[in-house]
Design a protein around this motif. Structure first.
Motif, mmCIF file in Angstrom:
data_model
loop_
_atom_site.group_PDB
_atom_site.id
_atom_site.type_symbol
_atom_site.label_atom_id
_atom_site.label_comp_id
_atom_site.label_asym_id
_atom_site.label_seq_id
_atom_site.Cartn_x
_atom_site.Cartn_y
_atom_site.Cartn_z
ATOM 1 N N THR A 116 -15.677 83.965 23.512
ATOM 2 C CA THR A 116 -15.026 84.171 22.217
ATOM 3 C C THR A 116 -13.601 84.679 22.433
ATOM 4 O O THR A 116 -13.386 85.639 23.166
ATOM 5 C CB THR A 116 -15.811 85.175 21.363
ATOM 6 O OG1 THR A 116 -17.171 84.728 21.245
ATOM 7 C CG2 THR A 116 -15.207 85.301 19.977
ATOM 8 N N SER A 117 -12.633 84.047 21.800
ATOM 9 C CA SER A 117 -11.225 84.407 21.978
ATOM 10 C C SER A 117 -10.825 85.534 21.034
ATOM 11 O O SER A 117 -11.538 85.862 20.081
ATOM 12 C CB SER A 117 -10.342 83.193 21.721
ATOM 13 O OG SER A 117 -10.409 82.794 20.367
ATOM 14 N N GLU A 157 -10.619 84.331 17.473
ATOM 15 C CA GLU A 157 -11.917 84.213 16.803
ATOM 16 C C GLU A 157 -12.424 85.579 16.357
ATOM 17 O O GLU A 157 -13.016 85.712 15.273
ATOM 18 C CB GLU A 157 -12.921 83.543 17.730
ATOM 19 C CG GLU A 157 -12.629 82.061 17.969
ATOM 20 C CD GLU A 157 -13.527 81.442 19.018
ATOM 21 O OE1 GLU A 157 -13.962 80.299 18.821
ATOM 22 O OE2 GLU A 157 -13.803 82.112 20.036
ATOM 23 N N TYR A 158 -12.210 86.608 17.179
ATOM 24 C CA TYR A 158 -12.602 87.955 16.760
ATOM 25 C C TYR A 158 -11.779 88.411 15.551
ATOM 26 O O TYR A 158 -12.313 89.046 14.627
ATOM 27 C CB TYR A 158 -12.419 88.940 17.914
ATOM 28 C CG TYR A 158 -13.492 88.867 18.968
ATOM 29 C CD1 TYR A 158 -14.835 88.891 18.638
ATOM 30 C CD2 TYR A 158 -13.157 88.772 20.327
ATOM 31 C CE1 TYR A 158 -15.824 88.835 19.613
ATOM 32 C CE2 TYR A 158 -14.141 88.715 21.306
ATOM 33 C CZ TYR A 158 -15.473 88.743 20.942
ATOM 34 O OH TYR A 158 -16.448 88.678 21.905
ATOM 35 N N PHE A 199 -10.616 86.496 13.374
ATOM 36 C CA PHE A 199 -11.088 85.682 12.254
ATOM 37 C C PHE A 199 -12.215 86.378 11.498
ATOM 38 O O PHE A 199 -12.328 86.234 10.275
ATOM 39 C CB PHE A 199 -11.562 84.329 12.792
ATOM 40 C CG PHE A 199 -12.097 83.404 11.738
ATOM 41 C CD1 PHE A 199 -11.245 82.670 10.938
ATOM 42 C CD2 PHE A 199 -13.467 83.262 11.544
ATOM 43 C CE1 PHE A 199 -11.737 81.812 9.964
ATOM 44 C CE2 PHE A 199 -13.973 82.413 10.583
ATOM 45 C CZ PHE A 199 -13.098 81.686 9.787
ATOM 46 N N SER A 239 -20.991 83.929 18.543
ATOM 47 C CA SER A 239 -19.851 84.282 17.690
ATOM 48 C C SER A 239 -20.013 83.727 16.271
ATOM 49 O O SER A 239 -19.636 84.394 15.303
ATOM 50 C CB SER A 239 -18.556 83.768 18.312
ATOM 51 O OG SER A 239 -18.606 82.364 18.512
ATOM 52 N N TRP A 240 -20.583 82.515 16.104
ATOM 53 C CA TRP A 240 -20.720 81.956 14.765
ATOM 54 C C TRP A 240 -21.677 82.776 13.912
ATOM 55 O O TRP A 240 -21.528 82.843 12.682
ATOM 56 C CB TRP A 240 -21.173 80.489 14.824
ATOM 57 C CG TRP A 240 -22.558 80.247 15.355
ATOM 58 C CD1 TRP A 240 -22.915 79.970 16.631
ATOM 59 C CD2 TRP A 240 -23.782 80.266 14.597
ATOM 60 N NE1 TRP A 240 -24.277 79.812 16.747
ATOM 61 C CE2 TRP A 240 -24.841 79.971 15.509
ATOM 62 C CE3 TRP A 240 -24.089 80.483 13.254
ATOM 63 C CZ2 TRP A 240 -26.167 79.912 15.107
ATOM 64 C CZ3 TRP A 240 -25.420 80.416 12.854
ATOM 65 C CH2 TRP A 240 -26.438 80.129 13.773
ATOM 66 N N PHE A 284 -19.606 85.528 12.594
ATOM 67 C CA PHE A 284 -18.772 85.054 11.497
ATOM 68 C C PHE A 284 -19.533 85.101 10.171
ATOM 69 O O PHE A 284 -19.013 85.561 9.149
ATOM 70 C CB PHE A 284 -18.292 83.614 11.746
ATOM 71 C CG PHE A 284 -17.442 83.439 12.968
ATOM 72 C CD1 PHE A 284 -16.741 84.501 13.520
ATOM 73 C CD2 PHE A 284 -17.346 82.200 13.574
ATOM 74 C CE1 PHE A 284 -15.954 84.335 14.652
ATOM 75 C CE2 PHE A 284 -16.563 82.020 14.703
ATOM 76 C CZ PHE A 284 -15.867 83.089 15.248
ATOM 77 N N SER A 315 -6.699 82.093 7.055
ATOM 78 C CA SER A 315 -5.872 81.954 8.246
ATOM 79 C C SER A 315 -4.800 83.020 8.335
ATOM 80 O O SER A 315 -4.441 83.461 9.417
ATOM 81 C CB SER A 315 -5.216 80.570 8.253
ATOM 82 O OG SER A 315 -4.397 80.386 7.117
ATOM 83 N N CYS A 318 -5.694 86.127 10.199
ATOM 84 C CA CYS A 318 -5.883 85.965 11.639
ATOM 85 C C CYS A 318 -4.558 85.896 12.370
ATOM 86 O O CYS A 318 -4.524 85.645 13.569
ATOM 87 C CB CYS A 318 -6.667 84.696 11.918
ATOM 88 S SG CYS A 318 -8.244 84.635 11.070
ATOM 89 N N TYR A 345 -3.644 85.491 16.451
ATOM 90 C CA TYR A 345 -2.946 84.337 17.016
ATOM 91 C C TYR A 345 -1.711 84.765 17.797
ATOM 92 O O TYR A 345 -1.460 84.291 18.911
ATOM 93 C CB TYR A 345 -2.540 83.390 15.899
ATOM 94 C CG TYR A 345 -1.776 82.178 16.400
ATOM 95 C CD1 TYR A 345 -2.451 81.105 16.979
ATOM 96 C CD2 TYR A 345 -0.392 82.126 16.308
ATOM 97 C CE1 TYR A 345 -1.764 79.999 17.446
ATOM 98 C CE2 TYR A 345 0.308 81.030 16.780
ATOM 99 C CZ TYR A 345 -0.383 79.972 17.341
ATOM 100 O OH TYR A 345 0.310 78.897 17.816
ATOM 101 N N ARG A 391 -2.711 86.345 21.061
ATOM 102 C CA ARG A 391 -3.193 85.385 22.039
ATOM 103 C C ARG A 391 -2.036 84.792 22.836
ATOM 104 O O ARG A 391 -2.162 84.468 24.004
ATOM 105 C CB ARG A 391 -3.944 84.257 21.324
ATOM 106 C CG ARG A 391 -4.592 83.266 22.268
ATOM 107 C CD ARG A 391 -5.177 82.104 21.513
ATOM 108 N NE ARG A 391 -4.139 81.312 20.882
ATOM 109 C CZ ARG A 391 -4.386 80.143 20.270
ATOM 110 N NH1 ARG A 391 -5.620 79.691 20.172
ATOM 111 N NH2 ARG A 391 -3.400 79.468 19.725
#
Length: 416
Positions: free
Chosen positions: A65-66, A69-70, A72, A121-122, A125, A356, A359, A363, A366
């Motif tokens: 998990t990136s 994504e966390y 998110f 991870s999903w 979410f 988005s 997040c 981003y 990252r």
């Protein structure tokens, strides 16, 4: 004679009842306390996600998990809380406020219980992101306007007290989560939070109510929202401020704890920084609300938004020690949550248009991993977005004053 008397009695029975004298406070203080507690156990617990994020980023509990994504997950929770508002309003009118509040409390509890069993991870979410967000949104939409029905003279004060619950909750649960995770482990930390939310929110949901003399008014169908507002510059500027303020606030809220870990502090120190940010909001939100009554909502919101951006650019970027980071957390907390304190009611519908944007911090981070200042882009982003939101309100002030001058000139011409 009998017919006349009957007609007279019928007329008297159809006449409206005498107006009821409004009583300030009373049971309303119970509603203030319940709103405070619900905010502490919805938005306050949500503020502790920065501590969860720091733990997720520093461990490998969900392999592959990136950081995006966390991030998110936190953005998804807030977006879902805003997106559920139309449904919450519909259910409130069609069924009852109590149903909306109880449903929200149950969903929030289920979100933590389900998160404790998440393996991928999903699943995180859906549980900690979407389910928690829907529960939080239902609780917020159902409770946000109730205290105003009980007060007139002290309306700003009581709304400030209720809003401060999110700051106090964030302070307590940022510290609690930072302590529970290493001692209880992530699963039991989640379950403990779920149990606490249920124990607190369910009684509050059933104690909150509108005064009896105003219940009929709340059942009246609300007027249709005029779409022509979107053509007005002043309304567009207000929405732009709300959008940018929410964007910068979420970036700051969810980045501060993990930033502490990135500069060499411990996870517990990161949770303390998040707690101090919430402490600043606990004092700042009521103060901003009261100052808005005296100096104008637009003006105070503009100053607070600008100061939040300035502090991010001037202090946060250069905060490389625990002391300076703690100082920044407290001082920026006084101004960071201005949106929720002074202008949340008129523009809360705009805050859930996209996941988005919440997040963005993840981003930007990252793309900076491995640099000497891994959070520089995040810090610049939050700072300049806050300043941009203040610029929107400055433009709005100019527009409002221009319209007032035009109105005065037209009044003077009509008098001639």
């Amino acid at each position: 004679m009998g017919t006349s008397t009957t007609t007279q009695d019928s007329t008297m029975s159809e006449s409206p009842p005498p107006p009821t004298t409004f009583r300030e406070g009373g049971y309303g203080w119970v509603c203030v306390a319940c709103t405070f507690l619900m905010n502490a156990h919805t938005w306050g617990i949500n503020a502790a996600y920065g501590v969860f994020l720091s733990y997720y980023l520093s461990s490998d509990i969900f392999p592959g998990t990136s950081s995006l994504e966390y991030a998110f997950v936190g953005g998804l929770s807030i977006s879902c809380a805003m997106l559920i508002a139309p449904l919450a309003t519909y259910l409130d009118k069609r069924i009852s406020t109590r149903f909306v509040l109880n449903l929200g409390a149950v969903l929030e509890t289920l979100s933590f219980i389900a998160s404790s069993f998440a393996k991928k991870s999903w699943q995180l979410f859906l549980a900690q992101g979407a389910c928690f967000g829907f529960g939080m949104g239902l609780c917020f939409c159902g409770s946000v306007g109730i205290t105003s029905h009980w007060f007139e003279k002290k309306r700003s004060l009581v709304n400030g007290i209720g809003s401060a619950g999110s700051g106090i909750g964030g302070l307590i649960y940022s510290l609690a989560v930072g302590k529970m995770i290493p001692e209880l482990g992530l699963p039991w930390s989640m379950r403990t939070l779920g149990i606490i939310c249920f124990v607190v929110n369910i009684p509050c949901a059933n104690l909150l109510r509108v005064p009896s003399q105003k219940r009929s008014a709340t059942s009246v169908k609300a007027p249709t929202f005029p779409l022509s507002l979107f053509k007005r510059l002043d309304f567009a500027l207000l929405l732009a401020w709300a959008f940018l303020s929410a964007l910068a606030y979420v970036t700051l809220l969810f980045s501060l704890s993990s930033y502490c870990v990135a500069i060499g502090l411990t996870q517990q120190q990161g949770s303390l920084a998040s707690a101090l940010l919430s402490l600043g909001q606990a004092f700042g939100r009521p103060a901003v609300g009261l100052l808005s009554d005296h100096f104008g909502r637009i003006f105070i919101s503009m100053i607070a938004s600008f100061l939040a951006g300035l502090l991010s650019l001037v202090i946060w970027i250069f905060a490389s020690s625990a002391g300076l980071t703690y100082f920044f957390a407290i001082i920026v907390g006084l101004f960071a949550g201005t949106l929720w304190a002074s202008a949340a009611p008129p523009c809360r519908g705009d805050c859930g248009n996209s996941t988005s944007r919440d997040c963005a911090g993840g981003y930007l981070l990252r793309n900076e991993v491995g640099s000497s200042k891994p959070y520089l882009r995040v810090q610049l982003f939050a700072g300049f977005v806050y300043v941009g939101s203040a610029a929107c309100l400055a433009w709005l002030l100019i527009e409002v004053r221009r319209k007032r001058r035009v109105a005065r000139l037209e009044t003077d011409k009509s008098d001639l």
